[in-house]
Design a protein around this motif. Structure first.
Motif, PDB file in Angstrom:
ATOM      1  N   GLY A 394     -34.552   9.725  -8.012  1.00  0.00           N
ATOM      2  CA  GLY A 394     -33.227  10.327  -8.162  1.00  0.00           C
ATOM      3  C   GLY A 394     -32.695  10.889  -6.866  1.00  0.00           C
ATOM      4  N   GLN A 395     -33.567  11.487  -6.045  1.00  0.00           N
ATOM      5  CA  GLN A 395     -33.129  11.993  -4.751  1.00  0.00           C
ATOM      6  C   GLN A 395     -32.774  10.857  -3.803  1.00  0.00           C
ATOM      7  N   LEU A 396     -33.535   9.741  -3.863  1.00  0.00           N
ATOM      8  CA  LEU A 396     -33.183   8.593  -3.033  1.00  0.00           C
ATOM      9  C   LEU A 396     -31.861   7.983  -3.461  1.00  0.00           C
ATOM     10  N   VAL A 397     -31.546   8.024  -4.754  1.00  0.00           N
ATOM     11  CA  VAL A 397     -30.246   7.542  -5.214  1.00  0.00           C
ATOM     12  C   VAL A 397     -29.139   8.414  -4.626  1.00  0.00           C
ATOM     13  N   ALA A 398     -29.367   9.742  -4.559  1.00  0.00           N
ATOM     14  CA  ALA A 398     -28.379  10.633  -3.947  1.00  0.00           C
ATOM     15  C   ALA A 398     -28.212  10.312  -2.465  1.00  0.00           C
ATOM     16  N   PHE A 399     -29.324  10.130  -1.760  1.00  0.00           N
ATOM     17  CA  PHE A 399     -29.233   9.739  -0.352  1.00  0.00           C
ATOM     18  C   PHE A 399     -28.458   8.432  -0.189  1.00  0.00           C
ATOM     19  N   ALA A 400     -28.752   7.434  -1.046  1.00  0.00           N
ATOM     20  CA  ALA A 400     -28.108   6.128  -0.932  1.00  0.00           C
ATOM     21  C   ALA A 400     -26.609   6.235  -1.155  1.00  0.00           C
ATOM     22  N   TRP A 401     -26.200   7.019  -2.160  1.00  0.00           N
ATOM     23  CA  TRP A 401     -24.764   7.151  -2.444  1.00  0.00           C
ATOM     24  C   TRP A 401     -24.049   7.775  -1.250  1.00  0.00           C
ATOM     25  N   ARG A 402     -24.646   8.819  -0.662  1.00  0.00           N
ATOM     26  CA  ARG A 402     -24.017   9.481   0.482  1.00  0.00           C
ATOM     27  C   ARG A 402     -23.962   8.546   1.694  1.00  0.00           C
ATOM     28  N   ALA A 403     -25.032   7.781   1.914  1.00  0.00           N
ATOM     29  CA  ALA A 403     -25.065   6.897   3.079  1.00  0.00           C
ATOM     30  C   ALA A 403     -24.010   5.807   2.972  1.00  0.00           C
ATOM     31  N   VAL A 404     -23.888   5.174   1.806  1.00  0.00           N
ATOM     32  CA  VAL A 404     -22.896   4.108   1.641  1.00  0.00           C
ATOM     33  C   VAL A 404     -21.485   4.673   1.754  1.00  0.00           C
ATOM     34  N   ASP A 405     -21.241   5.845   1.180  1.00  0.00           N
ATOM     35  CA  ASP A 405     -19.914   6.449   1.264  1.00  0.00           C
ATOM     36  C   ASP A 405     -19.562   6.803   2.708  1.00  0.00           C
ATOM     37  N   THR A 406     -20.518   7.324   3.464  1.00  0.00           N
ATOM     38  CA  THR A 406     -20.276   7.661   4.874  1.00  0.00           C
ATOM     39  C   THR A 406     -19.966   6.419   5.694  1.00  0.00           C
ATOM     40  N   VAL A 407     -20.715   5.359   5.460  1.00  0.00           N
ATOM     41  CA  VAL A 407     -20.504   4.121   6.208  1.00  0.00           C
ATOM     42  C   VAL A 407     -19.155   3.513   5.875  1.00  0.00           C
ATOM     43  N   ALA A 408     -18.741   3.582   4.609  1.00  0.00           N
ATOM     44  CA  ALA A 408     -17.439   3.029   4.230  1.00  0.00           C
ATOM     45  C   ALA A 408     -16.305   3.770   4.936  1.00  0.00           C
ATOM     46  N   ALA A 409     -16.400   5.101   4.992  1.00  0.00           N
ATOM     47  CA  ALA A 409     -15.358   5.869   5.684  1.00  0.00           C
ATOM     48  C   ALA A 409     -15.353   5.551   7.185  1.00  0.00           C
ATOM     49  N   TRP A 410     -16.531   5.444   7.786  1.00  0.00           N
ATOM     50  CA  TRP A 410     -16.626   5.106   9.218  1.00  0.00           C
ATOM     51  C   TRP A 410     -16.049   3.728   9.496  1.00  0.00           C
TER      52      TRP A 410
END
Length: 484
Positions: A394-410
């Protein structure tokens, strides 16, 4: 009344007494045909269809015309009247038939039929030179169909005999599914990169046991003793396995099966079949079987399997093997994290996290999947976070969601290529995990979306871990089994 008249009257009253010689069967004669010779040897006979027009007959004759040396008299470009090769072949076969008189079928000894000049060169050689042929023997289509039918009947007879013997004589019940000698003499070493050593005997045996538990759980839920074929469980082209494009290169053949990767499924099913835990079910398609040197065989992924034991006996066998496996690993595993079952759990959970990342990239942001060249790096990163850092899925899912969202904005800010964004997900995820560890941040646990369904082996592995370590792996999967 003369004798002839009386004979005619007797014949008309009793026609059965008329002595008639039965006609001798005559082979159909094709009056409209041309035979070509090379060195005074007939090599090609062209028979024309009934009712062919003079113009079509002339075209066919020009196409098949051969000189005394075996060469074609005219080039096809001067004959085809604008037709391409496929259209010319269709025209020839509609109006004529060409027989190779020097090339009989090896079965029925009838002359072979050539569809066009290319077939003549392939079957009879260039300029009908026998020593220049591509192969040395050929079979006509009718004999090939008969041979295929005979082979199909032989396979079907072998299949019927196999299932008849399986029904009459019960197969010997397996006593264990694991081989304990693989854990002796330091065969299992928890140090180093265990994830790279997928062929390690302990990991391989544990995977087989987990797949066996998945089969038993599926059969138990379906209230039956048979499980579907590997190719029919799920497909990467649609739900439920993470959605379209989610699994990417994790599945090489387009289906995911029990463990999530094709090779693991094939090896596990083969090992379980050799151990006598499963056997082919009668509902397996007959065309899936084949004879290999007289031995009935079937591809592992096409077979519909059935448990050789009852459901209760199968589950009891898995439970006893699991406890036997745990006792055998005590001297090598000071912690549960060093147990091969934990490594299998980490591998399965990592697959689901990567599938979630790919789904976000493909379906939400319309980006490509994580590039294949960085997939191994991403797998090692997620497995290290689950094993060494003891993060939960569950924590890795949280990390993954944040990473993909950050990359999309960048990507949007800098107007970059979507492929760059997909590749940057790996680096961004690694940076976020390291930053959280250095700052000792509390990471919440995110649930996977409703569209995501885990591979059956993951649920089986969680249940098996709950039997060995009930405190660390509670039966309720929503409870964290790692540190926050």
């Amino acid at each position: 009344m003369g004798k002839r008249q009386r004979r005619r009257e007797r014949t008309s009253r009793n026609p059965k007494q008329q002595s008639a010689i039965p006609p001798t069967p005559q082979q159909p004669q094709h009056n409209d045909s041309i035979t070509y010779e090379v060195d005074r040897v007939p090599v090609l006979r062209v028979e024309f269809r009934d009712g062919i027009s003079p113009d079509n007959r002339t075209t066919c004759s020009r196409y098949w015309a051969v000189d005394s040396a075996g060469a074609w008299k005219e080039h096809t470009t001067a004959i085809g009247a604008g037709r391409d090769a496929q259209a010319m072949t269709h025209f020839l076969n509609r109006h004529s038939t060409a027989f190779l008189l020097t090339e009989p079928c090896v079965e029925c000894k009838k002359p072979l039929v050539a569809r066009n000049r290319a077939a003549v060169i392939k079957l009879a050689g260039n300029k009908f030179a026998r020593h220049r042929r591509a192969t040395t023997w050929h079979t006509c289509p009718s004999c090939e169909e008969n041979a295929k039918g005979q082979a199909s009947r032989e396979v079907q007879n072998a299949v019927n005999d196999f299932f008849a013997q399986q029904q009459v004589g019960a197969q010997a019940a397996p006593k264990t599914l694991i081989t304990l000698p693989v854990f002796e003499d330091d065969a299992f070493e928890p140090e180093g990169s265990v994830f790279a050593a997928d062929g390690d005997a302990a990991i391989r045996t544990t995977k087989n046991l987990v797949v066996a538990a998945a089969l038993a759980l599926y059969a138990s839920s379906a209230r039956s003793t048979y499980v579907p074929a590997l190719t029919t469980i799920a497909s990467t082209d649609g739900a439920p396995w993470g959605g379209r494009g989610a699994w990417g290169d994790l599945s090489t053949n387009g289906y995911l099966g029990w463990f999530g990767t094709t090779n693991d499924d094939l090896e596990a099913l083969s090992a379980l079949h050799r151990a006598g835990f499963i056997s082919p079910h009668r509902s397996t398609p007959g065309q899936a079987f084949y004879l290999d040197n007289g031995r009935l065989s079937i591809p592992v992924d096409l077979a519909v399997w059935q448990l050789t034991l009852s459901l209760d006996d199968s589950l009891m066998l898995i439970d006893s093997d699991l406890r036997l496996l745990g006792n055998a690993m005590v001297s090598y595993c000071d912690r549960s994290l060093d147990h091969p079952l934990h490594y299998v759990l980490v591998e399965l959970e990592a697959k689901t996290v990567i599938a979630y990342i790919n789904h976000l990239l493909v379906n939400r942001y319309l980006y490509p999947q994580v590039p294949h060249v960085r997939l191994s790096e991403l797998t090692a990163l997620v497995e290290r976070a689950l094993h060494e850092y003891e993060y939960t899925r569950g924590q890795l899912v949280a990390f993954a969601w944040r990473a993909v969202d950050t990359v999309a904005a960048w990507k949007e800010r800098n107007h970059l290529d979507p492929r760059q964004a997909s590749s940057a997900v790996v680096t961004t995820l690694a940076n976020k995990i390291e930053a959280a560890r250095s700052k000792q941040q509390h990471i919440p646990e995110y649930d996977l979306p409703s569209w995501h369904i885990d591979p059956p082996a993951l649920e089986a592995a969680h249940r098996m871990a709950a039997l060995l370590w009930p405190k660390r792996y509670p039966t309720n999967e929503t409870s964290a089994h790692g540190r926050q």
